[in-house]
Write a protein that holds these residues in place. Structure first.
Motif, PDB file in Angstrom:
ATOM      1  N   ALA A 179       0.828  -1.204   0.000  1.00  0.00           N
ATOM      2  CA  ALA A 179       0.000   0.000   0.000  1.00  0.00           C
ATOM      3  C   ALA A 179       0.867   1.262   0.000  1.00  0.00           C
ATOM      4  O   ALA A 179       0.559   2.249  -0.684  1.00  0.00           O
ATOM      5  CB  ALA A 179      -0.928  -0.009   1.213  1.00  0.00           C
ATOM      6  N   SER A 180       1.950   1.243   0.758  1.00  0.00           N
ATOM      7  CA  SER A 180       2.850   2.400   0.793  1.00  0.00           C
ATOM      8  C   SER A 180       3.522   2.623  -0.563  1.00  0.00           C
ATOM      9  O   SER A 180       3.640   3.763  -1.036  1.00  0.00           O
ATOM     10  CB  SER A 180       3.910   2.197   1.878  1.00  0.00           C
ATOM     11  N   LEU A 181       3.959   1.539  -1.200  1.00  0.00           N
ATOM     12  CA  LEU A 181       4.578   1.661  -2.519  1.00  0.00           C
ATOM     13  C   LEU A 181       3.564   2.129  -3.558  1.00  0.00           C
ATOM     14  O   LEU A 181       3.914   2.849  -4.509  1.00  0.00           O
ATOM     15  CB  LEU A 181       5.171   0.320  -2.936  1.00  0.00           C
ATOM     16  N   HIS A 182       2.305   1.745  -3.373  1.00  0.00           N
ATOM     17  CA  HIS A 182       1.245   2.216  -4.269  1.00  0.00           C
ATOM     18  C   HIS A 182       1.072   3.726  -4.125  1.00  0.00           C
ATOM     19  O   HIS A 182       1.003   4.458  -5.125  1.00  0.00           O
ATOM     20  CB  HIS A 182      -0.060   1.492  -3.949  1.00  0.00           C
ATOM     21  N   LEU A 183       1.001   4.202  -2.890  1.00  0.00           N
ATOM     22  CA  LEU A 183       0.840   5.637  -2.658  1.00  0.00           C
ATOM     23  C   LEU A 183       2.036   6.433  -3.176  1.00  0.00           C
ATOM     24  O   LEU A 183       1.889   7.563  -3.634  1.00  0.00           O
ATOM     25  CB  LEU A 183       0.647   5.903  -1.161  1.00  0.00           C
ATOM     26  N   ALA A 184       3.221   5.809  -3.099  1.00  0.00           N
ATOM     27  CA  ALA A 184       4.426   6.488  -3.569  1.00  0.00           C
ATOM     28  C   ALA A 184       4.586   6.413  -5.081  1.00  0.00           C
ATOM     29  O   ALA A 184       5.484   7.044  -5.644  1.00  0.00           O
ATOM     30  CB  ALA A 184       5.655   5.875  -2.899  1.00  0.00           C
ATOM     31  N   GLY A 185       3.726   5.638  -5.738  1.00  0.00           N
ATOM     32  CA  GLY A 185       3.800   5.518  -7.180  1.00  0.00           C
ATOM     33  C   GLY A 185       4.892   4.599  -7.671  1.00  0.00           C
ATOM     34  O   GLY A 185       5.232   4.617  -8.858  1.00  0.00           O
ATOM     35  N   VAL A 186       5.429   3.758  -6.787  1.00  0.00           N
ATOM     36  CA  VAL A 186       6.511   2.845  -7.175  1.00  0.00           C
ATOM     37  C   VAL A 186       5.955   1.592  -7.836  1.00  0.00           C
ATOM     38  O   VAL A 186       6.357   1.213  -8.942  1.00  0.00           O
ATOM     39  CB  VAL A 186       7.368   2.473  -5.939  1.00  0.00           C
ATOM     40  N   THR A 187       5.017   0.916  -7.143  1.00  0.00           N
ATOM     41  CA  THR A 187       4.380  -0.291  -7.662  1.00  0.00           C
ATOM     42  C   THR A 187       2.889  -0.219  -7.365  1.00  0.00           C
ATOM     43  O   THR A 187       2.493  -0.033  -6.209  1.00  0.00           O
ATOM     44  CB  THR A 187       4.965  -1.563  -7.013  1.00  0.00           C
ATOM     45  N   ARG A 188       2.069  -0.380  -8.381  1.00  0.00           N
ATOM     46  CA  ARG A 188       0.627  -0.277  -8.229  1.00  0.00           C
ATOM     47  C   ARG A 188       0.003  -1.637  -7.935  1.00  0.00           C
ATOM     48  O   ARG A 188       0.349  -2.626  -8.571  1.00  0.00           O
ATOM     49  CB  ARG A 188       0.016   0.295  -9.515  1.00  0.00           C
ATOM     50  N   TRP A 189      -0.895  -1.656  -6.965  1.00  0.00           N
ATOM     51  CA  TRP A 189      -1.769  -2.798  -6.687  1.00  0.00           C
ATOM     52  C   TRP A 189      -1.037  -4.062  -6.230  1.00  0.00           C
ATOM     53  O   TRP A 189      -1.648  -5.136  -6.206  1.00  0.00           O
ATOM     54  CB  TRP A 189      -2.626  -3.132  -7.919  1.00  0.00           C
ATOM     55  N   ALA A 190       0.210  -3.976  -5.833  1.00  0.00           N
ATOM     56  CA  ALA A 190       0.920  -5.183  -5.398  1.00  0.00           C
ATOM     57  C   ALA A 190       0.375  -5.731  -4.084  1.00  0.00           C
ATOM     58  O   ALA A 190       0.649  -6.884  -3.737  1.00  0.00           O
ATOM     59  CB  ALA A 190       2.412  -4.883  -5.260  1.00  0.00           C
TER      60      ALA A 190
END
Length: 249
Positions: A179-190
């Protein structure tokens, strides 16, 4: 001559890219299979907890700590019981892994059959064995720990588990990190595949707890076996031969 040799290698990597929302799963069907098996894991944990009034077979981290700390407190029997739960869980993992190699290479739902069979044996032990002491009462719970260990080997790649079904701590770490990586735009929906498994686990715990509360604790192991039989049928329908081919890659 230079233009004809450089056009064939640029498109194949793009075709191999998988949707991050699938995580370790091959496709949505396998994600649904994992969520369904997590339901059985949650129900097994609920059955053990209700049967023993507080003994978790899904919490091997706590059992590992208890098998050390209980001895320091002088509660040697509790320390030994925690150690036997860990041993039974490991035995289930090892047995299911070897069975996958030598007995059911063409069917991944064999671990579900083992888990369901273990709950049936637990119910038989509860019914047939005399209730003469805590040692006898521990046998059904050890059967459930064995079955849960076997169940955790269901989603594997080349013999390595890629989605544990009862390791909720690791699943929550994956959800929070994803969820944190999604918010940061790094990886979506992982985080989606791990959330689906976690929801399945909670659903199993809730459904198992409600069912066992309605029918009574004495019949909770029988109810678990019935739930396991239904989930085994569903797992057999969701499993697919192509998964076996992908698992070996």
């Amino acid at each position: 001559m230079t233009s004809t040799t450089s056009t064939t290698s640029t498109t194949s990597p793009v075709a191999a890219v998988k949707n991050p929302a699938l995580g370790p799963f091959h496709d949505g069907r396998e994600m649904a299979l994992a969520a369904l098996l997590a339901v059985l894991a949650g129900a097994t944990g609920a059955a053990a907890w209700l049967y023993t009034s507080g003994w978790y077979v899904t919490f091997m981290t706590g059992n590992s700590e208890r098998m050390v700390l209980e001895h320091l407190k002088g509660n040697h029997a509790l320390g030994i019981s925690a150690a036997t739960a860990v041993a039974a869980f490991l035995f289930g993992v090892g047995t299911a892994t070897l069975a996958r190699l030598y007995l059911w290479r063409k069917a991944r739902h064999g671990a579900t059959i083992m888990a369901t069979s273990a709950s049936f044996v637990a119910w038989l032990c509860d019914v047939l064995l005399p209730d003469d002491g805590p040692q006898i009462g521990a046998i059904p719970v050890l059967c459930l720990a064995f079955g849960l260990g076997a169940l955790n080997t269901s989603i594997s790649r080349r013999g390595e588990v890629v989605m544990p079904l009862s390791y909720v701590t690791g699943t929550l770490v994956k959800i929070g990190q994803g969820a944190s990586l999604h918010l940061a735009g790094v990886t979506r929906w992982a985080w989606v595949p791990h959330l689906s498994t976690y929801i399945g686990f909670l659903t199993g715990a809730a459904a198992g707890g409600i069912a066992f509360s309605v029918i009574g604790t004495q019949d909770s192991l029988l109810a678990l076996w019935i739930i396991g039989a239904l989930i085994t049928l569903g797992a057999w329908r969701l499993d697919h031969p192509r998964f076996l081919v992908h698992d070996e890659r």
